[in-house]
Design a protein around this motif. Sequence first.
Motif, mmCIF file in Angstrom:
data_model
loop_
_atom_site.group_PDB
_atom_site.id
_atom_site.type_symbol
_atom_site.label_atom_id
_atom_site.label_comp_id
_atom_site.label_asym_id
_atom_site.label_seq_id
_atom_site.Cartn_x
_atom_site.Cartn_y
_atom_site.Cartn_z
ATOM 1 N N MET A 1 0.820 -1.223 0.000
ATOM 2 C CA MET A 1 0.000 0.000 0.000
ATOM 3 C C MET A 1 0.850 1.268 0.000
ATOM 4 S SD MET A 1 -1.512 0.292 3.901
ATOM 5 C CE MET A 1 -1.995 -1.417 3.842
ATOM 6 N N THR A 2 2.106 1.165 0.402
ATOM 7 C CA THR A 2 2.962 2.343 0.481
ATOM 8 C C THR A 2 3.062 3.018 -0.872
ATOM 9 O OG1 THR A 2 4.235 1.325 2.239
ATOM 10 C CG2 THR A 2 5.247 3.169 1.103
ATOM 11 N N GLY A 3 2.873 4.316 -0.887
ATOM 12 C CA GLY A 3 3.013 5.087 -2.107
ATOM 13 C C GLY A 3 1.734 5.266 -2.891
ATOM 14 N N GLU A 4 0.678 4.532 -2.575
ATOM 15 C CA GLU A 4 -0.587 4.714 -3.293
ATOM 16 C C GLU A 4 -1.195 6.070 -2.949
ATOM 17 O OE1 GLU A 4 -3.438 1.512 -3.797
ATOM 18 O OE2 GLU A 4 -2.063 0.189 -2.708
ATOM 19 N N ARG A 5 -1.945 6.626 -3.891
ATOM 20 C CA ARG A 5 -2.474 7.979 -3.751
ATOM 21 C C ARG A 5 -3.871 7.971 -3.149
ATOM 22 N NH1 ARG A 5 -3.841 12.997 -3.602
ATOM 23 N NH2 ARG A 5 -3.074 14.494 -5.148
ATOM 24 N N ILE A 6 -4.058 8.773 -2.105
ATOM 25 C CA ILE A 6 -5.380 9.004 -1.509
ATOM 26 C C ILE A 6 -5.737 10.473 -1.741
ATOM 27 C CG2 ILE A 6 -6.760 9.013 0.597
ATOM 28 C CD1 ILE A 6 -5.947 6.227 -0.295
ATOM 29 N N TYR A 7 -6.946 10.720 -2.199
ATOM 30 C CA TYR A 7 -7.410 12.086 -2.448
ATOM 31 C C TYR A 7 -8.204 12.581 -1.240
ATOM 32 C CZ TYR A 7 -5.856 11.506 -7.224
ATOM 33 O OH TYR A 7 -5.072 11.301 -8.338
ATOM 34 N N LEU A 8 -7.962 13.829 -0.879
ATOM 35 C CA LEU A 8 -8.581 14.442 0.303
ATOM 36 C C LEU A 8 -9.603 15.485 -0.123
ATOM 37 C CD1 LEU A 8 -5.288 14.965 2.354
ATOM 38 C CD2 LEU A 8 -6.934 13.087 2.598
ATOM 39 N N TYR A 9 -10.810 15.325 0.387
ATOM 40 C CA TYR A 9 -11.924 16.217 0.040
ATOM 41 C C TYR A 9 -12.409 16.858 1.334
ATOM 42 C CZ TYR A 9 -16.473 17.509 -2.115
ATOM 43 O OH TYR A 9 -17.576 18.175 -2.605
ATOM 44 N N ASP A 10 -12.276 18.183 1.417
ATOM 45 C CA ASP A 10 -12.682 18.890 2.633
ATOM 46 C C ASP A 10 -14.063 19.502 2.456
ATOM 47 O OD1 ASP A 10 -12.880 21.591 4.251
ATOM 48 O OD2 ASP A 10 -11.529 20.265 5.343
ATOM 49 N N THR A 11 -14.952 19.198 3.391
ATOM 50 C CA THR A 11 -16.322 19.721 3.341
ATOM 51 C C THR A 11 -16.634 20.598 4.552
ATOM 52 O OG1 THR A 11 -18.668 19.100 3.147
ATOM 53 C CG2 THR A 11 -17.233 17.573 4.340
ATOM 54 N N THR A 12 -15.581 21.197 5.133
ATOM 55 C CA THR A 12 -15.763 22.069 6.297
ATOM 56 C C THR A 12 -16.715 23.224 6.006
ATOM 57 O OG1 THR A 12 -13.525 21.546 7.052
ATOM 58 C CG2 THR A 12 -14.562 23.517 7.975
ATOM 59 N N LEU A 13 -16.584 23.820 4.838
ATOM 60 C CA LEU A 13 -17.354 25.031 4.528
ATOM 61 C C LEU A 13 -18.803 24.744 4.189
ATOM 62 C CD1 LEU A 13 -14.675 26.959 2.431
ATOM 63 C CD2 LEU A 13 -15.133 27.054 4.894
ATOM 64 N N ARG A 14 -19.143 23.463 4.039
ATOM 65 C CA ARG A 14 -20.534 23.093 3.779
ATOM 66 C C ARG A 14 -21.064 22.196 4.897
ATOM 67 N NH1 ARG A 14 -23.694 18.579 3.089
ATOM 68 N NH2 ARG A 14 -21.881 17.606 2.090
ATOM 69 N N LEU A 258 0.200 4.633 7.509
ATOM 70 C CA LEU A 258 -0.137 3.675 6.452
ATOM 71 C C LEU A 258 0.683 3.869 5.185
ATOM 72 C CD1 LEU A 258 -4.015 3.602 6.947
ATOM 73 C CD2 LEU A 258 -2.322 1.937 7.739
ATOM 74 N N GLY A 259 1.452 4.942 5.118
ATOM 75 C CA GLY A 259 2.357 5.128 3.996
ATOM 76 C C GLY A 259 1.729 5.599 2.708
ATOM 77 N N TYR A 260 0.494 6.116 2.753
ATOM 78 C CA TYR A 260 -0.135 6.619 1.540
ATOM 79 C C TYR A 260 0.411 8.004 1.188
ATOM 80 C CZ TYR A 260 -3.699 2.934 1.922
ATOM 81 O OH TYR A 260 -4.347 1.738 1.967
ATOM 82 N N GLU A 261 0.335 8.335 -0.081
ATOM 83 C CA GLU A 261 0.647 9.684 -0.546
ATOM 84 C C GLU A 261 -0.659 10.461 -0.680
ATOM 85 O OE1 GLU A 261 3.651 10.964 -0.920
ATOM 86 O OE2 GLU A 261 4.571 9.066 -0.342
#
Length: 533
Positions: A1-14, A258-261
């Motif tokens: 799993m190291t190096g795999e890409r995780i995308y971050l979605y912030d919904t604080t403003l909604r 977890l070593g994700y990017e």
Amino acid sequence: MTGERIYLYDTTLRDGAQTQDVDFSVADKIAIAKDLDRLGVDYVEGGWPGANPTDDQFFAEAPQLTRAVFTAFGMTRRPGRSAANDPQLTALAQSSAKAVCMVGKTWDFHVDVALNIPREENLDLIRDSIAALHAAKGEALFDAEHFFDGYKRNPAYAVSCIKAAYEAGARWIVLCDTNGGTLPHEIDAIVREVVETHGIPGDRLGIHCHNDTENAVANSLAAVLAGARMVQGTINGLGERCGNANLVSLIPTLMLKLGYETGIRREDLHLLTQLSRAFDDRLNRAPNRHAPYVGASAFAHKGGLHVSAVEKDPSSYEHVAPEAIGNRRQIVMSDQAGRSNLIVRLRDIGMAVDAKDDRLTGLLDLVKQRDSDGYAYDTAEASFELLVRRELGEVPRFFELLRFHVTDERRYNAVGKLVVESEAVVRVRVGDAVRLEVADGNGPVHALDVAMRKALEPVYPALAQVSLSDYRVRILAAKDGTGAMPRVLIRSARTDGTEWSTLGVSTNIIEASMEALVDSYTYALMKSEAKPV
């Protein structure tokens, strides 16, 4: 799993804006969006165009983000309208957002009861809406509302809903635990089935969890480990009811554990603590000292056994290096402390004392006695330093408070308005002179502060750069009612941004306040290297 890409979605403003007692201004939303962009979050959800004047103005004045995709939120078209004739979809398409996230029903119970339409028609709403916004914006996301509840009741229908969105061109299918009642093992099993059995690939799958069972972070991690590659959440876990998944906890766990990017550079992880605390400051609330990773107590060590081990190797009681996320280690002094705590604390304040110094035993006994009297030095670093330095004869005698007197008067003023006024009188010896000063204030502590400053600032002008930023009272013996022992904690700040805390303890709350005030002035003068007159 190291190096795999995780995308971050912030919904604080909604979603975060739906927190009780939270109300963002347009300026707040712009500043928060820029902070998230600077950190490196992939998506910043700005709100719902057309839902309220604040969101309308915010999208009209949308910040220019350089790294994050500015995203608008909305819902699938209304029953009985085409996508082209739905005003809400039109507002989304015409907004300044680069992408659009739409929520739609995936639980048959909601389709039957809330929408009250045929289930097949709901699939048409999803297909038409995603296709229309995908064509208009190039990127459309689908929030599968109540997906886990719907899947547990009718998996075939829940899957048909997300497949409708997927086949219509949705970039991300976001599985939502809207009620927050699903547990990690259920999340794991269902996400794996969606990927392995139902054919939605993990790199098109997101997770959106609420925290009603205190499992939002755990559920999000379970989804990632099961294959999802996008995580939605909020700063400090804001959100409706019990909140959303806390991105401030998720980000370092994903990257350091977890070593994700992610879109956040490793060297920028130190911004997390600053972002978290600045966000609470914007909301005018005290940061959670015990928050994982970023809390002031997250790397605080109180027990003597712990401190001794941390001195030899911090990893003995720290799961990550605090500096990695912009936090710092604290060695706490209390009745649980040992010689190791004291030696480290002395070193931190610039006092090199040999471990075999005979004075350490007396100092440690003094700290423990004061702690049993109610002086919690783990929250008042300035008072601790003054206590130690006074014991060792290292605190200059800048002034001496001889006496003080405070009166409160409740009366009607000249225009008939009921007012309460406080007046303080202080007698202070400064050098060879005794100064008597009187001051009015907004409450007794403020009046005392003003009077003391009138006495001291002409002689010590450095105090003009110091202000009181926080004042807190805690009752130490609540069973005694109004005769209980209060502990006063005062937070002070200098104009250069330096802050410190002092405390006072007494059965008289004014006396406790005055003790904390005197410590604050003394500490400020000592640190400014003022010379006693």
